[in-house]
Design a protein around this motif. Structure first.
Motif, PDB file in Angstrom:
ATOM      1  N   ARG A  15       0.866  -1.178   0.000  1.00 10.39           N
ATOM      2  CA  ARG A  15       0.000   0.000   0.000  1.00 10.39           C
ATOM      3  C   ARG A  15       0.907   1.233   0.000  1.00 10.39           C
ATOM      4  O   ARG A  15       1.938   1.272   0.679  1.00 10.39           O
ATOM      5  CB  ARG A  15      -0.944  -0.012   1.205  1.00 10.39           C
ATOM      6  N   TYR A  37       4.549   1.838   2.756  1.00 13.43           N
ATOM      7  CA  TYR A  37       4.302   1.918   4.192  1.00 13.43           C
ATOM      8  C   TYR A  37       5.588   1.626   4.955  1.00 13.43           C
ATOM      9  O   TYR A  37       5.632   1.692   6.175  1.00 13.43           O
ATOM     10  CB  TYR A  37       3.196   0.951   4.623  1.00 13.43           C
ATOM     11  N   CYS A  66      -3.165   0.467   9.083  1.00 14.82           N
ATOM     12  CA  CYS A  66      -4.494   0.214   8.527  1.00 14.82           C
ATOM     13  C   CYS A  66      -4.385  -0.146   7.047  1.00 14.82           C
ATOM     14  O   CYS A  66      -3.449   0.249   6.358  1.00 14.82           O
ATOM     15  CB  CYS A  66      -5.387   1.439   8.699  1.00 14.82           C
ATOM     16  N   THR A  67      -5.359  -0.898   6.559  1.00 14.65           N
ATOM     17  CA  THR A  67      -5.395  -1.263   5.145  1.00 14.65           C
ATOM     18  C   THR A  67      -6.473  -0.501   4.388  1.00 14.65           C
ATOM     19  O   THR A  67      -6.626  -0.680   3.187  1.00 14.65           O
ATOM     20  CB  THR A  67      -5.637  -2.773   4.985  1.00 14.65           C
ATOM     21  N   GLY A  68      -7.230   0.329   5.088  1.00 13.56           N
ATOM     22  CA  GLY A  68      -8.237   1.178   4.457  1.00 13.56           C
ATOM     23  C   GLY A  68      -7.941   2.626   4.778  1.00 13.56           C
ATOM     24  O   GLY A  68      -6.780   3.009   4.943  1.00 13.56           O
ATOM     25  N   PRO A  69      -8.983   3.465   4.890  1.00 15.96           N
ATOM     26  CA  PRO A  69      -8.762   4.864   5.264  1.00 15.96           C
ATOM     27  C   PRO A  69      -8.053   4.972   6.610  1.00 15.96           C
ATOM     28  O   PRO A  69      -8.250   4.155   7.508  1.00 15.96           O
ATOM     29  CB  PRO A  69     -10.182   5.435   5.328  1.00 15.96           C
ATOM     30  N   ALA A  70      -7.221   5.996   6.752  1.00 18.37           N
ATOM     31  CA  ALA A  70      -6.450   6.168   7.982  1.00 18.37           C
ATOM     32  C   ALA A  70      -7.359   6.569   9.137  1.00 18.37           C
ATOM     33  O   ALA A  70      -8.415   7.185   8.932  1.00 18.37           O
ATOM     34  CB  ALA A  70      -5.377   7.231   7.768  1.00 18.37           C
ATOM     35  N   ARG A  75      -6.122   9.665   3.650  1.00 18.88           N
ATOM     36  CA  ARG A  75      -6.390   8.685   2.598  1.00 18.88           C
ATOM     37  C   ARG A  75      -6.066   7.262   3.030  1.00 18.88           C
ATOM     38  O   ARG A  75      -6.836   6.339   2.794  1.00 18.88           O
ATOM     39  CB  ARG A  75      -5.581   9.049   1.349  1.00 18.88           C
ATOM     40  N   ALA A  76      -4.890   7.073   3.622  1.00 20.04           N
ATOM     41  CA  ALA A  76      -4.465   5.712   3.940  1.00 20.04           C
ATOM     42  C   ALA A  76      -3.311   5.762   4.928  1.00 20.04           C
ATOM     43  O   ALA A  76      -2.751   6.825   5.211  1.00 20.04           O
ATOM     44  CB  ALA A  76      -4.019   4.988   2.664  1.00 20.04           C
ATOM     45  N   CYS A  77      -2.958   4.596   5.448  1.00 16.42           N
ATOM     46  CA  CYS A  77      -1.802   4.476   6.335  1.00 16.42           C
ATOM     47  C   CYS A  77      -0.574   4.197   5.476  1.00 16.42           C
ATOM     48  O   CYS A  77      -0.159   3.038   5.306  1.00 16.42           O
ATOM     49  CB  CYS A  77      -2.035   3.369   7.355  1.00 16.42           C
ATOM     50  N   ASP A  96      -1.225   9.076   8.161  1.00 21.47           N
ATOM     51  CA  ASP A  96      -1.966   8.943   9.412  1.00 21.47           C
ATOM     52  C   ASP A  96      -1.263   9.636  10.572  1.00 21.47           C
ATOM     53  O   ASP A  96      -1.584   9.398  11.735  1.00 21.47           O
ATOM     54  CB  ASP A  96      -2.249   7.475   9.734  1.00 21.47           C
TER      55      ASP A  96
END
Length: 709
Positions: A15, A37, A66-70, A75-77, A96
Motif C-alpha cells: 500500500r 508503508y 491500517c489497510t483502508g482509510p487512515a 487517505r491511507a496508512c 496517518d
C-alpha cells in the motif's frame, strides 16, 4: 532519452501513496530513498542500467498499519514524506500522522527507527498533530535540525493546531513555528542554506516565507496567484526559487538579495575497524553551495572524548583540545577537505561502545556558517570477520572442477590470518589463493578493515549423476582467536547433459501477465530427445556463469517479462558466448526502448535497434520461412497472441553476417541466426505462440541441427 522504472527490490503490491515520496542523498547521489508503508533504499542509483539499480527494505511498517482509510481521516496508512539532510539520519512522516526518525538509515541495512510524536499529554512538547505529514525539511549539515509540514486544518486537531513544526534535537522536542501562517495545508518546505532562519513554505493558498525562524510569515514575492502550491525548492547556486502549482503551472523567483555563500559541512571516519589504542582518521569536508565565494573560512573540531590528538593535516592546529583550520577560501561550487587523526585511549573501558565526534563546524567572513551532525564510530572487537557470499551455487560438467571466490573481511581492529576448512558435501573441496593457482590452508595476514579472497575448488566426480548436488560449509577461522569464525555454503551442481533451459517468464509488469510458458519449451525439447536441466530465475535470479559454461546449448525464454528481461544477464551471456556457447533466445518486448540499444544486443544478438517505436510492438498473424535459412520449408506458421494476451512482437534489423530466418506479415525480419565462434538463434516473438506442438518441436530440431552443424 528513455525512462525506465526503478522497481527492483520494491514490492509493488505494498500500500502506498499515489505519488510515492522520493528523496536523494545530496552528499551521496548514488543513494536514493523511497517509501510505501515502509522505507526502501538503493545505494547504486547511478548504475549504468536501470535493471542494475536494486532497492532494499530498511524499515518495518512506519504507519499505524491500517489497510483502508487512515484513523485520522486521511487517505491511507502510508508514508507520505521522507526527510534527509546531513549526517546519517532519515525522518519519515505518514498520512496517518506518525513521525519516525532513524539515526543510521543511510549506513545500516537494519537501522534503528524511533517513533517521535508519541504524546504524553496535551501541550506536551512531544505532541504533534495527527494529520498527514506532507513534507520534511532537514538541515543539510546537521540532521538534528528539521521541520515538518502538515496538511489538513487546525479544526481537525484542535488540541494540537499548527502547520509547521521545528526540532533542534532530532525530534526529542518540537516547537510550533506556524506563526501567522494561514490555516491551510502546507505541502512543501525548503530551508535556505545561506540564512538558517529563512524557510520557504508551499501552501494551498500560495508560497510563504519567514526570515525569523517562523515567528512571522509573509507571502513570497508578488503576482503569484492564490493557488495550491505542491512543491517549492531552491537552486542555491543561482538563488532561484521554483514553485510547482496544482493547475497553474510552474513559477520561479529570482532572489534580489546580495550574493552569499552557503556552507555545508560533513565528516566521515576512514571506515576501518578501531578499538583501544587504534588511530582513528577523520575527513571533514566543507562545500559551498551558494552563489558567492566564502572567504576567511574557519573549521573547528573538538577532539572527541576518550581520544587524544595525534595530527592534523592542511595546517590544522590543536589548541586546548580543539583543532582549528583557518584562513580558507571556498569558491561558489567548490569545497575544502581537512584531515584529523586521533588515538583511542588504550585503556578504554568496555562500557564505551562508540567514539562520538560532535560540535564540529565552519564559519565564514561573510556570515553563513554550518554545524555538523555527530559522527559515530563503533568500537570493534579485536578479532572478528565476515565471509561473503553467505551462500553461492555453481556447477561443472562431470569429471571437471569449478572454482569460486569467497571474500573474507577483517572486522576486528587487529591484523589477523584465517584457517580455511570445509565440511559436509559429497564432492571434494580444496582451497587456493586468489589467483586459483596455489594451494593454501591459511590466508595471508589481513589488516583491520581489509579483505582477502580465497578460491574454493570443487571437483565433480566423473561418476556423478546429472543434477546431483553437493553442498559444503566453508569456514574461515581466526588464528588470533580460534573461537571466532565465519561460514558460508557452497552448492555445486553436476552437469551430464548438453542443454540448459532458462525460465525467465515470471517478471511481467503485472501479476496477471506472469504466464508460465515453460512447458512449451520443455515439451519441444523432449519431443526431439534433448535432455536438459532447468533453471528458474523466479526461484533464483543469480544464474552462475560457470554453471552456464558447463552446457553447450542454452534455451532462454522470457514470456511476458518486461522491461529488459535479459538486461541483468547480458554480461554473463557475453562471457558464455565468448567461450563458444550456443544460445536460443525467444520472447517479446526483449528490445523495447533502450533495452535493444545495448552492446550485447548489437554485437552478440547481431541486431541493430535505434530505441524508437519504429520496429517495436509490430503485430503479425504469422511468421514466414526464409529460403536458404534454417526455416526453409516451414512455410507460414500462425502465431497465437491470445496465449500471452498481447501482440508485442518486434521487427529487427540483422547486422554483420547474421541471417534472417523469419519475416512477419509485412515481410520484415523478426528472427535471425548467427554463426561464428559462437552461435545464436534469436526470435523476436515468443516461440510458445508458434504453431502447434509438432511445429514447435520441428523448430527446436532445426535450431539444434544448426547448433551442431
Amino acid at each position: 532519452m528513455t525512462n525506465r522504472r526503478l522497481t527492483n527490490g520494491i514490492n509493488t503490491s505494498d500500500r502506498s501513496e499515489f505519488y510515492i515520496p522520493v528523496a536523494l542523498n545530496q552528499l551521496n547521489t548514488d543513494q536514493l530513498f523511497t517509501a510505501t508503508y515502509r522505507v526502501y533504499r538503493t545505494d547504486n542509483a547511478k548504475a549504468a542500467s536501470a535493471a542494475d539499480v536494486h532497492f532494499k527494505t530498511i524499515s518495518p511498517d512506519l504507519t499505524s498499519g491500517c489497510t483502508g482509510p487512515a484513523p485520522n481521516g486521511a487517505r491511507a496508512c502510508v508514508i507520505s514524506a521522507i526527510g534527509i539532510g546531513g549526517g546519517t539520519a532519515v525522518y519519515t512522516g505518514s498520512d496517518d500522522g506518525l513521525v519516525y526518525f532513524s539515526p543510521n538509515a543511510m549506513t545500516s541495512d537494519n537501522p534503528t527507527w524511533i517513533r517521535l510524536n508519541q504524546s504524553n499529554g496535551v501541550n506536551d512538547k512531544n505532541t504533534l498533530p495527527r494529520r498527514p505529514v506532507a513534507s520534511i525539511a532537514v538541515d543539510r549539515s546537521n540532521y538534528r535540525v528539521a521541520y515538518l509540514a502538515y496538511n489538513g486544518y487546525n479544526a481537525a486537531t484542535s488540541h494540537q493546531p499548527g502547520h509547521v513544526f521545528k526540532t533542534t534535537d532530532a525530534g526529542s522536542t518540537w516547537t510550533d513555528v506556524s506563526g501567522n501562517l494561514p490555516d491551510n495545508p502546507v505541502n512543501s518546505l525548503t530551508i535556505d542554506p545561506s540564512y538558517p532562519n529563512t524557510l520557504y513554505a508551499a501552501t494551498d493558498v500560495g508560497p510563504f516565507v519567514t526570515y525569523n525562524g517562523g515567528a512571522t510569515w509573509s507571502a513570497l514575492g508578488t503576482g503569484f496567484p492564490i493557488v495550491a502550491v505542491d512543491q517549492i525548492d531552491m537552486d542555491t547556486y543561482h538563488r532561484v526559487l521554483a514553485a510547482g502549482t496544482h493547475g497553474r503551472g510552474a513559477w520561479s523567483l529570482n532572489d534580489a538579495s546580495p550574493a552569499a555563500p552557503a556552507l555545508v559541512i560533513s565528516k566521515v571516519d576512514a571506515g576501518v575497524p578501531v578499538g583501544p589504542g587504534s588511530n582513528l582518521d577523520y575527513a571533514i569536508t566543507v562545500r559551498n553551495i551558494g552563489n558567492a565565494g566564502a572567504t576567511g573560512v574557519t573549521i573547528t573540531d573538538p577532539v572527541p572524548a576518550n581520544t587524544s590528538f595525534v595530527s592534523a593535516g592542511e595546517s590544522g592546529v590543536n589548541n586546548d583540545g580543539t583543532v582549528r583550520w583557518s584562513g580558507l577560501s571556498i569558491a561558489s561550487g567548490g569545497s575544502a577537505t581537512v584531515h584529523l587523526r586521533v588515538r583511542i585511549d588504550p585503556d578504554l573501558k568496555n562500557k564505551f561502545s562508540t567514539i562520538v565526534d560532535d560540535s564540529f563546524g565552519a564559519t565564514s567572513a561573510e556570515g553563513p556558517s554550518a554545524t555538523g551532525s555527530p559522527t559515530v564510530t563503533p568500537i570493534a572487537p579485536p578479532f572478528a570477520l565476515s565471509l561473503a557470499p553467505a551462500s553461492q551455487t555453481d556447477g561443472a560438467h562431470v569429471g571437471q572442477s569449478v572454482t569460486d571466490l569467497v571474500t573474507i573481511t577483517n572486522l576486528g581492529f587487529k591484523t589477523d590470518t584465517y584457517t580455511m576448512s570445509a565440511a559436509g558435501g559429497t564432492f571434494p573441496v580444496s582451497f587456493l589463493d586468489s589467483t586459483c593457482k596455489t594451494a593454501i590452508t591459511t590466508t595471508p595476514a589481513v589488516p583491520a578493515g581489509a579483505s582477502t579472497s580465497v578460491c574454493v575448488k570443487v571437483d565433480v566426480p566423473a561418476t556423478a549423476t546429472d543434477s546431483a548436488t553437493s553442498t559444503a560449509t566453508i569456514t574461515a577461522t581466526s588464528t588470533g582467536s580460534p573461537k571466532v569464525s565465519a561460514s558460508g555454503t557452497d552448492k555445486t551442481i553436476a552437469v551430464a547433459v548438453d542443454t540448459l533451459v532458462v525460465d525467465d517468464d515470471a517478471f511481467a509488469d503485472t501479476a496477471a501477465h506472469s504466464i508460465d510458458v515453460n512447458s512449451f519449451y520443455t515439451a519441444a525439447l523432449t519431443a526431439k530427445g534433448k535432455q536438459f536441466q532447468l533453471w528458474d530465475l523466479a526461484a533464483d535470479k543469480n544464474l552462475p556463469l560457470n554453471y552456464m559454461k558447463a552446457f553447450k546449448h542454452i534455451v532462454w525464454f522470457t514470456g511476458n517479462s518486461f522491461p529488459a528481461p535479459i538486461g541483468l544477464y547480458e554480461t554473463k551471456l557475453k562471457a558464455y558466448l565468448d567461450g563458444g556457447g550456443h544460445l536460443f533466445l525467444s520472447g517479446q518486448d526483449l528490445l523495447d526502448g533502450a533495452a535493444g540499444t545495448s552492446a550485447f544486443v548489437h554485437d552478440y544478438l547481431h541486431v541493430t535497434w535505434d530505441g524508437t517505436e519504429a520496429q517495436n510492438d509490430k503485430p503479425t498473424n504469422a511468421v514466414h520461412e526464409v529460403a536458404g535459412s534454417l526455416t526453409a520449408g516451414v512455410g507460414a506458421v500462425p502465431l497465437n497472441p491470445a496465449l500471452l494476451g498481447n501482440t508485442f512482437m518486434d521487427q529487427i534489423t540483422p547486422n554483420g553476417t547474421a541471417q534472417t530466418i523469419f519475416t512477419d506479415d509485412a515481410s520484415k525480419p523478426d528472427a535471425l541466426s548467427f554463426s561464428g565462434t559462437y552461435k545464436v538463434v534469436f526470435l523476436a516473438f515468443p516461440m510458445e505462440e508458434y504453431g502447434t506442438a509438432d511445429q514447435r518441436a520441428d523448430l527446436i530440431g532445426r535450431v539444434f541441427t544448426f547448433f551442431l552443424s
